[in-house]
Design a protein around this motif. Structure first.
Motif, mmCIF file in Angstrom:
data_model
loop_
_atom_site.group_PDB
_atom_site.id
_atom_site.type_symbol
_atom_site.label_atom_id
_atom_site.label_comp_id
_atom_site.label_asym_id
_atom_site.label_seq_id
_atom_site.Cartn_x
_atom_site.Cartn_y
_atom_site.Cartn_z
ATOM 1 N N ILE A 230 0.849 -1.183 0.000
ATOM 2 C CA ILE A 230 0.000 0.000 0.000
ATOM 3 C C ILE A 230 0.897 1.249 0.000
ATOM 4 C CG2 ILE A 230 -1.912 1.178 1.147
ATOM 5 C CD1 ILE A 230 -2.234 -1.565 2.760
ATOM 6 N N PRO A 231 0.903 2.003 -1.098
ATOM 7 C CA PRO A 231 1.740 3.199 -1.139
ATOM 8 C C PRO A 231 1.255 4.289 -0.177
ATOM 9 C CG PRO A 231 1.114 2.510 -3.354
ATOM 10 C CD PRO A 231 0.277 1.727 -2.386
ATOM 11 N N GLN A 232 2.180 5.111 0.249
ATOM 12 C CA GLN A 232 1.854 6.242 1.104
ATOM 13 C C GLN A 232 0.743 7.067 0.465
ATOM 14 O OE1 GLN A 232 5.231 8.680 2.050
ATOM 15 N NE2 GLN A 232 3.985 10.391 2.747
ATOM 16 N N GLY A 233 -0.236 7.459 1.276
ATOM 17 C CA GLY A 233 -1.329 8.300 0.812
ATOM 18 C C GLY A 233 -2.532 7.554 0.275
ATOM 19 N N VAL A 234 -2.424 6.250 0.094
ATOM 20 C CA VAL A 234 -3.548 5.469 -0.426
ATOM 21 C C VAL A 234 -4.501 5.126 0.717
ATOM 22 C CG1 VAL A 234 -4.218 3.228 -1.421
ATOM 23 C CG2 VAL A 234 -2.343 4.543 -2.426
ATOM 24 N N ALA A 235 -5.797 5.349 0.461
ATOM 25 C CA ALA A 235 -6.858 4.932 1.385
ATOM 26 C C ALA A 235 -7.563 3.741 0.755
ATOM 27 C CB ALA A 235 -7.840 6.074 1.625
ATOM 28 N N LEU A 236 -7.948 2.781 1.579
ATOM 29 C CA LEU A 236 -8.583 1.575 1.063
ATOM 30 C C LEU A 236 -9.512 0.977 2.100
ATOM 31 C CD1 LEU A 236 -5.951 -1.299 1.054
ATOM 32 C CD2 LEU A 236 -5.640 0.826 2.266
ATOM 33 N N VAL A 237 -10.436 0.146 1.625
ATOM 34 C CA VAL A 237 -11.363 -0.572 2.491
ATOM 35 C C VAL A 237 -11.332 -2.032 2.073
ATOM 36 C CG1 VAL A 237 -13.752 -0.812 3.277
ATOM 37 C CG2 VAL A 237 -12.840 1.459 2.758
ATOM 38 N N GLY A 238 -11.204 -2.918 3.044
ATOM 39 C CA GLY A 238 -11.141 -4.344 2.762
ATOM 40 C C GLY A 238 -12.507 -5.002 2.820
ATOM 41 N N TYR A 239 -12.517 -6.267 2.477
ATOM 42 C CA TYR A 239 -13.713 -7.090 2.623
ATOM 43 C C TYR A 239 -13.851 -7.537 4.069
ATOM 44 C CZ TYR A 239 -14.085 -7.507 -2.457
ATOM 45 O OH TYR A 239 -14.250 -7.246 -3.778
ATOM 46 N N ILE A 240 -14.951 -8.190 4.374
ATOM 47 C CA ILE A 240 -15.172 -8.757 5.696
ATOM 48 C C ILE A 240 -14.481 -10.115 5.751
ATOM 49 C CG2 ILE A 240 -16.918 -9.623 7.300
ATOM 50 C CD1 ILE A 240 -18.842 -7.556 5.995
ATOM 51 N N HIS A 241 -13.726 -10.343 6.798
ATOM 52 C CA HIS A 241 -13.037 -11.625 6.995
ATOM 53 C C HIS A 241 -14.044 -12.690 7.424
ATOM 54 C CE1 HIS A 241 -8.736 -10.251 7.136
ATOM 55 N NE2 HIS A 241 -9.346 -9.099 7.283
ATOM 56 N N MET A 242 -14.047 -13.829 6.735
ATOM 57 C CA MET A 242 -14.921 -14.946 7.119
ATOM 58 C C MET A 242 -14.287 -15.822 8.197
ATOM 59 S SD MET A 242 -17.838 -14.744 5.653
ATOM 60 C CE MET A 242 -18.436 -16.296 6.307
ATOM 61 N N GLN A 243 -12.981 -15.762 8.342
ATOM 62 C CA GLN A 243 -12.309 -16.527 9.387
ATOM 63 C C GLN A 243 -11.255 -15.644 10.031
ATOM 64 O OE1 GLN A 243 -8.602 -19.029 7.818
ATOM 65 N NE2 GLN A 243 -10.469 -19.798 6.875
ATOM 66 N N GLU A 244 -10.874 -16.003 11.244
ATOM 67 C CA GLU A 244 -9.819 -15.220 11.882
ATOM 68 C C GLU A 244 -8.506 -15.456 11.152
ATOM 69 O OE1 GLU A 244 -9.196 -16.327 15.948
ATOM 70 O OE2 GLU A 244 -8.953 -18.428 15.468
ATOM 71 N N CYS A 245 -7.618 -14.484 11.287
ATOM 72 C CA CYS A 245 -6.313 -14.611 10.664
ATOM 73 C C CYS A 245 -5.289 -13.861 11.502
ATOM 74 C CB CYS A 245 -6.322 -14.075 9.224
ATOM 75 S SG CYS A 245 -6.495 -12.295 9.075
ATOM 76 N N VAL A 246 -4.041 -14.065 11.173
ATOM 77 C CA VAL A 246 -2.960 -13.300 11.772
ATOM 78 C C VAL A 246 -2.535 -12.278 10.733
ATOM 79 C CG1 VAL A 246 -0.576 -13.371 12.591
ATOM 80 C CG2 VAL A 246 -2.191 -15.152 13.282
ATOM 81 N N THR A 247 -2.425 -11.022 11.156
ATOM 82 C CA THR A 247 -2.015 -9.942 10.272
ATOM 83 C C THR A 247 -0.673 -9.401 10.737
ATOM 84 O OG1 THR A 247 -4.261 -9.328 9.678
ATOM 85 C CG2 THR A 247 -2.595 -7.621 9.463
ATOM 86 N N ILE A 248 0.198 -9.134 9.768
ATOM 87 C CA ILE A 248 1.529 -8.612 10.047
ATOM 88 C C ILE A 248 1.727 -7.332 9.236
ATOM 89 C CG2 ILE A 248 4.019 -9.059 9.910
ATOM 90 C CD1 ILE A 248 3.126 -12.129 9.801
ATOM 91 N N VAL A 249 2.112 -6.266 9.916
ATOM 92 C CA VAL A 249 2.548 -5.046 9.246
ATOM 93 C C VAL A 249 4.071 -5.109 9.284
ATOM 94 C CG1 VAL A 249 2.497 -2.529 9.217
ATOM 95 C CG2 VAL A 249 0.498 -3.801 10.033
ATOM 96 N N SER A 250 4.672 -5.431 8.137
ATOM 97 C CA SER A 250 6.121 -5.652 8.118
ATOM 98 C C SER A 250 6.907 -4.429 7.662
ATOM 99 C CB SER A 250 6.471 -6.850 7.231
ATOM 100 O OG SER A 250 6.013 -6.634 5.921
ATOM 101 N N ARG A 251 6.203 -3.460 7.100
ATOM 102 C CA ARG A 251 6.865 -2.226 6.675
ATOM 103 C C ARG A 251 5.852 -1.091 6.713
ATOM 104 N NH1 ARG A 251 8.776 -1.964 0.732
ATOM 105 N NH2 ARG A 251 7.393 -0.243 0.372
ATOM 106 N N GLY A 252 6.293 0.083 7.112
ATOM 107 C CA GLY A 252 5.480 1.271 6.992
ATOM 108 C C GLY A 252 4.677 1.633 8.214
ATOM 109 N N CYS A 253 3.668 2.453 7.957
ATOM 110 C CA CYS A 253 2.793 2.961 9.012
ATOM 111 C C CYS A 253 1.434 3.217 8.379
ATOM 112 C CB CYS A 253 3.382 4.248 9.586
ATOM 113 S SG CYS A 253 2.427 4.958 10.925
ATOM 114 N N ILE A 254 0.377 2.739 9.035
ATOM 115 C CA ILE A 254 -0.972 2.837 8.484
ATOM 116 C C ILE A 254 -1.963 3.081 9.613
ATOM 117 C CG2 ILE A 254 -1.318 0.316 8.545
ATOM 118 C CD1 ILE A 254 -2.854 0.673 5.837
ATOM 119 N N VAL A 255 -2.962 3.906 9.335
ATOM 120 C CA VAL A 255 -4.070 4.115 10.270
ATOM 121 C C VAL A 255 -5.185 3.182 9.819
ATOM 122 C CG1 VAL A 255 -5.795 5.729 11.132
ATOM 123 C CG2 VAL A 255 -3.447 6.504 10.734
ATOM 124 N N ILE A 256 -5.700 2.391 10.753
ATOM 125 C CA ILE A 256 -6.748 1.415 10.461
ATOM 126 C C ILE A 256 -7.953 1.699 11.354
ATOM 127 C CG2 ILE A 256 -7.385 -1.046 10.631
ATOM 128 C CD1 ILE A 256 -5.508 -0.510 8.330
#
Length: 136
Positions: A41-67
């Protein structure tokens, strides 16, 4: 998330749909019983995801994002790892170039991305609830 928060997120998604769109690069990885989806996700991009049907593990490995999920937004700065519950839908705004990775259980080792996306996501809260009711 309550109905008011969900409505705020849906309004935000509708507003974003009226703006120019950017296809974030997505990479897919597989290991026995695991599917990993990595989005850049490039700097300045806003996005909306789908609804997760199952739990998952999420990793932010680079950068900074407001969620946000329509309630109180949170800032995630790499490196950061979190568990995400089923039923979760999030919006994000990348403050810096960000790499966001979701890791899912994939017990039958499915590798067709369209099949995995259909299995792992729902477009609406109503679809999520309906699919939960009809799960074997």
């Amino acid at each position: 998330v309550d109905a008011a928060a969900r409505a705020r997120l849906e309004r935000f998604e509708a507003m974003l749909a009226q703006k120019p769109q950017y296809d974030c690069p997505v990479h897919h990885f597989f290991a026995d019983g695991i599917y990993v989806r990595e989005i850049h996700i490039p700097q300045g991009v806003a996005l909306v995801g789908y609804i997760h049907m199952q739990e998952c593990v999420t990793i932010v490995s680079r950068g900074c994002i407001v969620i946000g999920d329509g309630a109180q937004p949170r800032m995630f700065t790499a490196p950061y790892t979190l568990a995400v519950s089923a039923g979760t839908k999030k919006a994000g705004w990348a403050l810096r170039d960000t790499v966001w990775t979701d890791c899912y259980a994939n017990p039958d080792n499915e590798r067709r991305i369209d099949v995995l996306e259909a299995r792992l996501t729902a477009a609406t809260h109503e679809e999520f609830l309906q699919r939960l009711e009809h799960k074997p």
